[in-house]
Write a protein that holds these residues in place. Structure first.
Motif, PDB file in Angstrom:
ATOM      1  N   PRO A 193       0.794  -1.449  -0.118  1.00 41.83           N
ATOM      2  CA  PRO A 193      -0.016   0.085   0.038  1.00 41.83           C
ATOM      3  C   PRO A 193       0.635   1.211   0.042  1.00 41.83           C
ATOM      4  CG  PRO A 193       0.105  -1.048   2.282  1.00 41.83           C
ATOM      5  CD  PRO A 193       0.567  -1.830   1.256  1.00 41.83           C
ATOM      6  N   GLY A 194       0.197   2.431  -0.485  1.00 38.94           N
ATOM      7  CA  GLY A 194       0.963   3.635  -0.420  1.00 38.94           C
ATOM      8  C   GLY A 194       1.213   4.041  -1.783  1.00 38.94           C
ATOM      9  N   ALA A 195       0.901   3.264  -3.184  1.00 37.34           N
ATOM     10  CA  ALA A 195       1.207   3.974  -4.225  1.00 37.34           C
ATOM     11  C   ALA A 195      -0.008   4.538  -4.915  1.00 37.34           C
ATOM     12  CB  ALA A 195       1.484   2.813  -4.883  1.00 37.34           C
ATOM     13  N   ARG A 196      -1.032   4.650  -4.075  1.00 34.15           N
ATOM     14  CA  ARG A 196      -2.393   4.928  -4.707  1.00 34.15           C
ATOM     15  C   ARG A 196      -2.111   6.599  -5.072  1.00 34.15           C
ATOM     16  NH1 ARG A 196      -6.527   2.797  -0.296  1.00 34.15           N
ATOM     17  NH2 ARG A 196      -6.480   0.507  -0.649  1.00 34.15           N
ATOM     18  N   VAL A 197      -1.861   7.207  -4.077  1.00 30.45           N
ATOM     19  CA  VAL A 197      -1.758   8.978  -4.463  1.00 30.45           C
ATOM     20  C   VAL A 197      -0.666   9.023  -5.320  1.00 30.45           C
ATOM     21  CG1 VAL A 197      -1.104  11.228  -3.601  1.00 30.45           C
ATOM     22  CG2 VAL A 197      -2.464   9.542  -2.117  1.00 30.45           C
ATOM     23  N   VAL A 198       0.452   8.349  -5.479  1.00 31.44           N
ATOM     24  CA  VAL A 198       1.535   8.572  -6.517  1.00 31.44           C
ATOM     25  C   VAL A 198       0.918   8.060  -7.894  1.00 31.44           C
ATOM     26  CG1 VAL A 198       3.748   7.877  -7.415  1.00 31.44           C
ATOM     27  CG2 VAL A 198       3.324   8.212  -5.017  1.00 31.44           C
ATOM     28  N   ALA A 199       0.165   7.217  -7.887  1.00 34.96           N
ATOM     29  CA  ALA A 199      -0.263   6.489  -9.212  1.00 34.96           C
ATOM     30  C   ALA A 199      -1.330   7.629  -9.637  1.00 34.96           C
ATOM     31  CB  ALA A 199      -0.951   5.211  -9.146  1.00 34.96           C
ATOM     32  N   ARG A 200      -2.453   7.941  -9.042  1.00 35.57           N
ATOM     33  CA  ARG A 200      -3.230   8.838  -9.363  1.00 35.57           C
ATOM     34  C   ARG A 200      -2.647  10.306  -9.829  1.00 35.57           C
ATOM     35  NH1 ARG A 200      -8.446  10.170  -5.961  1.00 35.57           N
ATOM     36  NH2 ARG A 200      -8.827  12.773  -6.526  1.00 35.57           N
ATOM     37  N   GLU A 201      -1.559  10.590  -9.148  1.00 35.87           N
ATOM     38  CA  GLU A 201      -0.998  11.832  -9.744  1.00 35.87           C
ATOM     39  C   GLU A 201      -0.306  11.939 -10.955  1.00 35.87           C
ATOM     40  OE1 GLU A 201       1.266  13.489  -6.285  1.00 35.87           O
ATOM     41  OE2 GLU A 201      -0.468  14.375  -5.101  1.00 35.87           O
ATOM     42  N   LEU A 202       0.465  10.633 -11.013  1.00 33.71           N
ATOM     43  CA  LEU A 202       1.095  10.583 -12.137  1.00 33.71           C
ATOM     44  C   LEU A 202       0.085  10.325 -13.504  1.00 33.71           C
ATOM     45  CD1 LEU A 202       3.896  10.041 -13.684  1.00 33.71           C
ATOM     46  CD2 LEU A 202       3.788   7.678 -13.050  1.00 33.71           C
ATOM     47  N   ALA A 210      -0.362   8.806 -24.364  1.00 35.50           N
ATOM     48  CA  ALA A 210      -1.638   8.264 -23.800  1.00 35.50           C
ATOM     49  C   ALA A 210      -1.591   6.805 -23.547  1.00 35.50           C
ATOM     50  CB  ALA A 210      -2.868   8.226 -25.066  1.00 35.50           C
ATOM     51  N   GLY A 211      -0.501   6.194 -23.883  1.00 35.16           N
ATOM     52  CA  GLY A 211      -0.329   4.882 -23.993  1.00 35.16           C
ATOM     53  C   GLY A 211      -0.060   4.515 -22.406  1.00 35.16           C
ATOM     54  N   LEU A 212       1.158   5.436 -22.159  1.00 40.25           N
ATOM     55  CA  LEU A 212       1.642   5.425 -20.844  1.00 40.25           C
ATOM     56  C   LEU A 212       0.585   5.719 -19.799  1.00 40.25           C
ATOM     57  CD1 LEU A 212       5.051   7.089 -20.981  1.00 40.25           C
ATOM     58  CD2 LEU A 212       4.775   4.802 -20.797  1.00 40.25           C
ATOM     59  N   ALA A 213      -0.299   6.823 -20.051  1.00 43.22           N
ATOM     60  CA  ALA A 213      -1.259   7.030 -19.297  1.00 43.22           C
ATOM     61  C   ALA A 213      -2.047   5.654 -19.048  1.00 43.22           C
ATOM     62  CB  ALA A 213      -2.171   8.040 -19.534  1.00 43.22           C
ATOM     63  N   ASP A 214      -2.488   4.680 -19.880  1.00 37.25           N
ATOM     64  CA  ASP A 214      -3.273   3.800 -19.637  1.00 37.25           C
ATOM     65  C   ASP A 214      -2.692   2.807 -18.778  1.00 37.25           C
ATOM     66  OD1 ASP A 214      -5.233   4.763 -21.330  1.00 37.25           O
ATOM     67  OD2 ASP A 214      -4.625   3.776 -23.005  1.00 37.25           O
ATOM     68  N   ARG A 215      -1.355   2.644 -18.954  1.00 36.36           N
ATOM     69  CA  ARG A 215      -0.596   1.495 -18.077  1.00 36.36           C
ATOM     70  C   ARG A 215      -0.520   2.004 -16.682  1.00 36.36           C
ATOM     71  NH1 ARG A 215       5.112   1.281 -21.010  1.00 36.36           N
ATOM     72  NH2 ARG A 215       5.548   0.035 -19.219  1.00 36.36           N
ATOM     73  N   VAL A 216      -0.419   3.247 -16.590  1.00 38.49           N
ATOM     74  CA  VAL A 216      -0.362   3.892 -15.025  1.00 38.49           C
ATOM     75  C   VAL A 216      -1.946   3.728 -14.429  1.00 38.49           C
ATOM     76  CG1 VAL A 216      -0.654   6.208 -13.846  1.00 38.49           C
ATOM     77  CG2 VAL A 216       1.570   5.495 -15.536  1.00 38.49           C
ATOM     78  N   LEU A 217      -2.865   3.993 -15.190  1.00 32.99           N
ATOM     79  CA  LEU A 217      -4.603   3.838 -14.772  1.00 32.99           C
ATOM     80  C   LEU A 217      -4.564   2.403 -14.287  1.00 32.99           C
ATOM     81  CD1 LEU A 217      -6.378   6.078 -17.079  1.00 32.99           C
ATOM     82  CD2 LEU A 217      -6.013   6.406 -14.746  1.00 32.99           C
ATOM     83  N   ASP A 218      -4.002   1.502 -15.250  1.00 31.21           N
ATOM     84  CA  ASP A 218      -4.247  -0.059 -14.862  1.00 31.21           C
ATOM     85  C   ASP A 218      -3.319  -0.192 -13.290  1.00 31.21           C
ATOM     86  OD1 ASP A 218      -5.713  -0.698 -16.840  1.00 31.21           O
ATOM     87  OD2 ASP A 218      -3.778  -1.477 -18.069  1.00 31.21           O
ATOM     88  N   LEU A 219      -2.282   0.335 -13.070  1.00 35.50           N
ATOM     89  CA  LEU A 219      -1.492   0.234 -11.999  1.00 35.50           C
ATOM     90  C   LEU A 219      -2.430   0.818 -10.847  1.00 35.50           C
ATOM     91  CD1 LEU A 219       2.045   0.809 -13.176  1.00 35.50           C
ATOM     92  CD2 LEU A 219       1.259  -1.332 -12.335  1.00 35.50           C
ATOM     93  N   HIS A 220      -2.714   2.046 -11.102  1.00 35.02           N
ATOM     94  CA  HIS A 220      -3.685   2.735  -9.927  1.00 35.02           C
ATOM     95  C   HIS A 220      -5.071   1.954  -9.648  1.00 35.02           C
ATOM     96  CE1 HIS A 220      -6.811   5.708  -8.769  1.00 35.02           C
ATOM     97  NE2 HIS A 220      -5.857   5.859  -7.953  1.00 35.02           N
ATOM     98  N   ALA A 221      -5.558   1.261 -10.706  1.00 41.55           N
ATOM     99  CA  ALA A 221      -6.649   0.440 -10.269  1.00 41.55           C
ATOM    100  C   ALA A 221      -6.095  -0.652  -9.321  1.00 41.55           C
ATOM    101  CB  ALA A 221      -7.253  -0.171 -11.637  1.00 41.55           C
ATOM    102  N   VAL A 222      -5.158  -1.253  -9.497  1.00 40.40           N
ATOM    103  CA  VAL A 222      -4.327  -2.473  -8.678  1.00 40.40           C
ATOM    104  C   VAL A 222      -4.130  -1.854  -7.254  1.00 40.40           C
ATOM    105  CG1 VAL A 222      -2.347  -3.828  -8.315  1.00 40.40           C
ATOM    106  CG2 VAL A 222      -3.654  -3.781 -10.800  1.00 40.40           C
ATOM    107  N   ALA A 223      -3.552  -0.702  -7.360  1.00 39.51           N
ATOM    108  CA  ALA A 223      -3.273  -0.177  -5.944  1.00 39.51           C
ATOM    109  C   ALA A 223      -4.484   0.322  -5.041  1.00 39.51           C
ATOM    110  CB  ALA A 223      -2.461   1.102  -6.207  1.00 39.51           C
ATOM    111  N   CYS A 224      -5.611   0.630  -5.841  1.00 41.39           N
ATOM    112  CA  CYS A 224      -6.880   1.013  -4.982  1.00 41.39           C
ATOM    113  C   CYS A 224      -7.477  -0.337  -4.563  1.00 41.39           C
ATOM    114  CB  CYS A 224      -7.619   1.595  -6.168  1.00 41.39           C
ATOM    115  SG  CYS A 224      -7.423   3.408  -6.527  1.00 41.39           S
TER     116      CYS A 224
END
Length: 334
Positions: A52-61, A79-93
């Motif tokens: 845990p702890g990556a949610r805020v970082v992933a969201r801001e990135l 945009a492709g990088l943004a999609d990958r970050v959103l997938d990681l954000h979903a996992v973190a959440c």
């Protein structure tokens, strides 16, 4: 909720700040900046796997990258990088302490509707974190905004501005994720500019086993199109559903309407088939041929009917009504 464009003053050891700095260095070749951004996403992946702890970082990135993907030659790559970050954000959440489902829903809707080039959010990935309450809130907010969009009426050219496209994509994704037929109908029924759109709605309802509603949309489509365009397909679908449900009179009415709108030999034989099966063909035939006779080109239509029926009569044994009509037409030709 964070906003894009304020990350340049963030310490460079923070992932969002480092990403913003890399994007801002226009004097550096794109490949070098791309390598830096890709490495930041890899670091985020490690951070998410670490606990845990990556949610805020992933969201801001995600906000930094989505904002940077609004234009420029490298828009698609960012945009492709943004999609990958959103997938990681979903996992973190979905991992660690529970998140506020409604707050997450609000952020996801903002992300998808607050930009000219919004990212594609995979709702299925966020469903565990949203929870039942968050998903219900997301649905209610999305539907309320979508329902405020004007319906594009038949024959009109719809104005698909940024808001309409964004909300359309949101509700389509929501309908796909939930399998909600009513949402599918809501999406399709906001654009009724052609008969094919009525047919799409009727087809969705038919496939869901909602025959009465499907036939009602067929009838609405026929009224809008005046028997043009997709009318034949609409009638076919409506008749099939009526017969499946045991509504023989409604099936005959649809075929009757189709024949009178376009009185061809084909539409006549289709009407004859349905009306004969229900036992009411003689009276239906007399009525529709009487109405056709009153039209300007009525005799031409009647001749085609007579020729077709005569050709099908066994060994020339035509029924009395057909002989009489043939004789009447012959007299009028003299």
């Amino acid at each position: 909720m964070g906003r894009v464009g304020v990350r340049l003053d963030v310490a460079v050891d923070a992932l969002p700040g480092r990403a913003a700095a890399a994007l801002a260095r226009v004097d550096v070749p794109w490949q070098a900046r791309w390598d830096e951004l890709a490495s930041l996403v890899a670091e985020l992946s490690d951070l998410v796997r670490g606990g845990p702890g990556a949610r805020v970082v992933a969201r801001e990135l995600a906000e930094v990258l989505v904002g940077a993907a609004q234009g420029g030659a490298q828009r698609a790559a960012v945009a492709g990088l943004a999609d990958r970050v959103l997938d990681l954000h979903a996992v973190a959440c979905a991992s660690g302490p529970a998140v506020d489902g409604r707050e997450l829903a609000t952020w996801l809707l903002w992300l998808q509707t607050g930009f000219a080039e919004p990212p594609e959010v995979r709702l299925a990935a966020y469903a565990p974190a949203l929870g039942e309450d968050g998903l219900a809130f997301y649905r209610a907010e999305a539907v309320a905004r979508f329902e405020r969009l004007p319906v594009i009426g038949f024959g009109r050219t719809g104005r698909y501005d940024r808001e309409r496209w964004a909300l359309l994509r949101v509700v389509e994704e929501l309908a796909e994720h939930t399998g909600d037929v009513d949402l599918q109908v809501l999406v399709l029924s906001r654009d009724l500019s052609s008969g094919w759109h009525y047919l799409q709605v009727a087809t969705v309802l038919r496939d869901a086993g909602r025959s009465a509603e499907a036939v009602a949309w067929v009838e609405r489509g026929l009224a809008a199109t005046g028997g043009r365009g997709a009318a034949t397909r609409l009638v076919d679908l409506g008749v099939d559903e009526c017969l499946r449900a045991g509504w023989a009179d409604r099936a005959v009415a649809l075929r009757r309407r189709a024949f009178l709108a376009h009185p061809t030999w084909e539409s006549y034989t289709r009407l004859r088939s349905v009306a004969s099966a229900s036992g009411g063909w003689p009276s239906v035939r007399e009525e529709v041929l009487g109405l056709v006779a009153e039209a300007e080109d009525g005799d031409d239509v009647l001749r085609r009917v007579v020729e077709g029926e005569w050709a099908e009569a066994p060994d020339g044994r035509a029924p009395e009504w057909l002989r009489r009509l043939r004789a009447e037409l012959a007299l009028r030709e003299r």
